[in-house]
Scaffold this motif. Structure first.
Motif, short mmCIF file in Angstrom:
data_model
loop_
_atom_site.label_atom_id
_atom_site.label_comp_id
_atom_site.label_asym_id
_atom_site.label_seq_id
_atom_site.Cartn_x
_atom_site.Cartn_y
_atom_site.Cartn_z
N GLU A 81 0.91 -1.07 0.13
CA GLU A 81 0.06 -0.15 0.21
C GLU A 81 0.79 1.36 0.08
OE1 GLU A 81 -3.26 -0.03 -0.14
OE2 GLU A 81 -3.89 -1.93 0.21
N SER A 82 0.41 2.16 -0.88
CA SER A 82 1.35 3.68 -0.86
C SER A 82 0.84 4.45 0.32
CB SER A 82 1.13 4.21 -2.08
OG SER A 82 1.73 3.34 -3.41
N TYR A 83 1.84 5.15 0.82
CA TYR A 83 1.52 6.06 2.06
C TYR A 83 2.15 7.36 2.14
CZ TYR A 83 -0.20 2.06 4.87
OH TYR A 83 -1.05 1.00 5.32
N ILE A 84 1.55 8.62 2.12
CA ILE A 84 2.24 9.79 2.33
C ILE A 84 2.67 10.01 3.89
CG2 ILE A 84 2.08 11.98 1.67
CD1 ILE A 84 -0.38 11.32 -0.27
N LEU A 85 3.80 10.63 3.88
CA LEU A 85 3.91 11.33 5.28
C LEU A 85 3.08 12.43 5.56
CD1 LEU A 85 7.95 11.41 5.44
CD2 LEU A 85 6.36 10.36 7.11
N GLU A 86 2.59 12.35 6.90
CA GLU A 86 1.57 13.53 7.37
C GLU A 86 2.14 14.89 6.91
OE1 GLU A 86 0.71 13.03 11.38
OE2 GLU A 86 -0.48 10.91 11.09
N GLU A 87 3.45 15.16 7.38
CA GLU A 87 4.06 16.41 7.11
C GLU A 87 3.99 16.81 5.52
OE1 GLU A 87 8.64 15.21 7.16
OE2 GLU A 87 7.59 15.10 9.14
N GLU A 88 3.70 15.78 4.49
CA GLU A 88 3.77 16.17 3.25
C GLU A 88 2.47 16.53 2.70
OE1 GLU A 88 6.04 13.16 1.35
OE2 GLU A 88 7.50 14.43 1.18
N ILE A 89 1.24 16.41 3.40
CA ILE A 89 0.10 16.91 3.02
C ILE A 89 -0.06 18.33 2.67
CG2 ILE A 89 -2.52 16.73 3.96
CD1 ILE A 89 -1.47 13.88 2.94
N THR A 90 0.45 19.09 3.58
CA THR A 90 0.54 20.56 3.33
C THR A 90 1.02 20.84 1.81
OG1 THR A 90 0.78 21.07 5.75
CG2 THR A 90 1.15 22.65 4.00
N GLU A 91 2.08 20.22 1.56
CA GLU A 91 2.79 20.23 0.34
C GLU A 91 1.70 19.78 -0.90
OE1 GLU A 91 5.63 21.67 -2.72
OE2 GLU A 91 4.94 22.29 -0.89
N VAL A 92 1.01 18.69 -0.73
CA VAL A 92 0.06 18.31 -1.58
C VAL A 92 -1.14 19.32 -1.93
CG1 VAL A 92 -1.28 16.31 -1.92
CG2 VAL A 92 0.66 15.65 -1.07
N GLU A 93 -1.56 19.63 -0.76
CA GLU A 93 -2.85 20.55 -0.64
C GLU A 93 -2.26 21.83 -1.64
OE1 GLU A 93 -6.07 20.11 0.00
OE2 GLU A 93 -5.41 18.02 0.06
N ARG A 94 -1.25 22.44 -1.37
CA ARG A 94 -0.59 23.54 -1.98
C ARG A 94 -0.64 23.41 -3.75
NH1 ARG A 94 3.88 25.91 -4.19
NH2 ARG A 94 5.22 24.07 -3.80
N ILE A 95 0.13 22.12 -3.79
CA ILE A 95 0.22 21.88 -5.22
C ILE A 95 -1.22 21.67 -5.88
CG2 ILE A 95 1.14 20.04 -6.97
CD1 ILE A 95 3.66 20.14 -5.08
N ARG A 96 -2.03 20.86 -5.35
CA ARG A 96 -3.47 20.76 -5.79
C ARG A 96 -4.22 21.96 -5.92
NH1 ARG A 96 -8.27 21.41 -4.18
NH2 ARG A 96 -7.64 22.24 -2.22
N ARG A 97 -4.03 23.26 -5.29
CA ARG A 97 -4.76 24.15 -5.38
C ARG A 97 -4.02 24.78 -6.67
NH1 ARG A 97 -4.10 24.21 0.14
NH2 ARG A 97 -2.61 25.66 -0.04
N LEU A 98 -2.87 24.89 -6.72
CA LEU A 98 -2.40 25.33 -8.03
C LEU A 98 -2.67 24.76 -9.22
CD1 LEU A 98 1.45 25.83 -6.62
CD2 LEU A 98 0.03 27.82 -7.10
N HIS A 99 -2.87 23.31 -9.13
CA HIS A 99 -3.03 22.64 -10.39
C HIS A 99 -4.62 22.86 -10.71
CE1 HIS A 99 -2.64 19.60 -13.10
NE2 HIS A 99 -3.25 18.88 -12.78
N TYR A 100 -5.44 22.37 -9.62
CA TYR A 100 -6.79 22.40 -10.07
C TYR A 100 -7.47 23.68 -10.01
CZ TYR A 100 -6.35 17.17 -9.83
OH TYR A 100 -6.26 15.93 -10.03
N ASP A 101 -7.06 24.66 -9.07
CA ASP A 101 -7.76 25.92 -8.91
C ASP A 101 -7.32 26.90 -10.08
OD1 ASP A 101 -9.17 24.67 -6.98
OD2 ASP A 101 -8.26 25.72 -5.27
N LEU A 102 -5.83 26.78 -10.03
CA LEU A 102 -5.37 27.78 -10.97
C LEU A 102 -5.04 27.44 -12.53
CD1 LEU A 102 -2.98 29.79 -8.29
CD2 LEU A 102 -5.40 30.43 -9.28
N GLY A 103 -5.03 25.97 -12.59
CA GLY A 103 -4.69 25.49 -13.96
C GLY A 103 -3.25 25.47 -14.36
#
Length: 98
Positions: A40-62
């Motif tokens: 199973e693939s796991y993400i470190l809890e501390e990297e969730i902030t980075e995932v969310e930042r990149i998600r916003r840049l990608h999905y919200d700003l294109g």
């Protein structure tokens, strides 16, 4: 290996409605590191902030992942220059004090 500091990628994707391939791409670009435990693939809890930042840049700003990579590099250069600027200001203050 214990999973107490990790979040299961499948669970995270389900709860946030993010495609698993997006997380895999973030790993491929080196934005985050995935850890495999018991197949199973796991993400470190501390990297969730980075995932969310990149998600916003990608999905919200294109912004595509290549653009995000370029932004990350520019932001790192700015941080390095700001640090260098602080060091030089401190040296200047010491020089002026002599």
């Amino acid at each position: 290996m214990t999973t107490e500091n990790y979040i299961l990628v499948q669970l995270y994707c389900t709860q946030t409605k993010i495609e698993h391939s997006f997380i895999a791409n973030l790993n491929e670009y080196g934005f985050i590191s995935l850890t495999t435990i018991d197949n199973e693939s796991y993400i470190l809890e501390e990297e969730i902030t980075e995932v969310e930042r990149i998600r916003r840049l990608h999905y919200d700003l294109g912004i595509n992942l290549e653009g995000i990579d370029a932004l990350n590099n520019l932001m790192q250069k700015i941080a390095d220059l700001e640090k260098e600027n602080r060091v030089l200001k401190q040296k200047l203050l010491l020089f002026e004090g002599d």
